[in-house]
Design an enzyme around this catalytic site. Sequence first.
Site, PDB file in Angstrom:
ATOM      1  N   PRO A  14      11.161 -23.607 -58.890  1.00  0.00           N
ATOM      2  CG  PRO A  14       9.046 -23.663 -59.901  1.00  0.00           C
ATOM      3  CD  PRO A  14      10.326 -24.437 -59.794  1.00  0.00           C
TER       4      PRO A  14
ATOM      5  CG  ASP B 100       8.587 -27.710 -56.760  1.00  0.00           C
ATOM      6  OD1 ASP B 100       8.310 -26.877 -57.647  1.00  0.00           O
ATOM      7  OD2 ASP B 100       9.112 -28.816 -57.015  1.00  0.00           O
ATOM      8  CG  HIS B 101       4.388 -21.744 -57.802  1.00  0.00           C
ATOM      9  ND1 HIS B 101       3.111 -22.227 -57.982  1.00  0.00           N
ATOM     10  CD2 HIS B 101       4.240 -20.413 -57.593  1.00  0.00           C
ATOM     11  CE1 HIS B 101       2.243 -21.247 -57.899  1.00  0.00           C
ATOM     12  NE2 HIS B 101       2.895 -20.133 -57.655  1.00  0.00           N
ATOM     13  NE  ARG B 102       9.408 -28.147 -60.204  1.00  0.00           N
ATOM     14  CZ  ARG B 102      10.464 -28.952 -60.234  1.00  0.00           C
ATOM     15  NH1 ARG B 102      11.030 -29.266 -61.399  1.00  0.00           N
ATOM     16  NH2 ARG B 102      10.965 -29.444 -59.111  1.00  0.00           N
TER      17      ARG B 102
END
Length: 437
Positions: free
Chosen positions: A235, A409-411
Amino acid sequence: MTDILMPALSPTMEEGVLAKWHVKVGDMVKAGDVIAEIETDKATMEVEAVDEGEVTDILVAEGTEAVKVNTPIARLKGEDGAAVSSPPRAENGEGDQPKAGGGAPAAQTPKAPTTPAADPSTASRSPSPSLRDGEETRIFASPLARRLAALGNIDLSGVKGTGPHGRIVKRDLEGAPTGVAKPATASAPAPVGEPRKVQSLAQMGIPDGSYDLVPLDGMRKAIARRLTDSFRDVPHFPLTIDCRIDGLLAARTKVNALLEKDGVKVSVNDFVIKASAMALKAVPEANASYSPEGIALHHHADVAMAVAIDGGLITPIIRKAETKTLSQIATESKDLAKRARDRKLKPEEFQGGTFSVSNLGMFGIKAFASIINEPQGAIMSVGAGEQRPVVVNGQLAVATVMTVTLTCDHRVVDGAIGAKFLQVFKAMIEDPVTMLA
């Protein structure tokens, strides 16, 4: 006789180009001799022999492309005429033992302890090692073997493994009966999804013969696969900020005047790499990678720099960049870029890294957003420094402005963490003296 196999020189290597032979039929080789050069999707690497013997056959000619990993490329005979002992070969990063009575690679890593070879006549009937009775059965197999078994509907519990400690590897599936797989259980590997169906150009309205087709080489295939996986599975989100770099340009002029006697020239990108590394140490949550086990917070800022080469892109890495001076970064980046273009990098020089910098400013690109290079948690895209109107103390003025975009990386990197990183980076770029603090 012993087969010398096409080695897997990196965990992602599936095929390569046999660029050059350093031996010919009849030559005697000993451990450590360079016998061939292999071009992977990223670099050209030398292959060394690990045993003594006579080269009896060259099976793959120089210049042959798309040679699959573990394909026999030559044969070696010991001085006494007996088969030469060899270490396990790599199968997508895992050890892989030779077939009973068959050849083994003579140009791989040091030999590891092995289990006795199995009788080929029972190879597809004897069960693989599993957990003790009363526990849920677990099959020991390489990831590639599991994928091939899923595609071929092969029951791995009926296949005898000949890899290290009885692990099932790719060759053990040859001749195994298909269509007999057990129903999937909770411990079974996830089914392999069907790839996206891609229409031909003719189906999309572009007639055959109206274009020249350039075949995909190993590098372009690897780029397509890795970036497709990243863009689909990670994401992404971008954060963009403008940096005034008049102070940096003035500092660069002074630094280069001091380093001129040493033949070192510092670029704007070297300042960017140094500032990125310092900002990553100041905001350690941004220097992170996602893994199924948790978020990895890296001890050092290993900054990868994107280098355009013929046919693609590669990202050599400045290791522990936060500990290095601008002159050290300039010298190292110049050397890495040159060897990258010559395809002479070692795997450890371009694999890994904790953060990437991609600079297209020299092409006049004002702003862009890059795709994350897994397993890194972020990549920064650097645009051109150009004079733009700005407001200073309520008055219109002109300044040299450079736009950078951080793709996260939104994680791993949330918006607030990415914004904090950019604040620290901006302060250092706009006032390079702060990098010395």
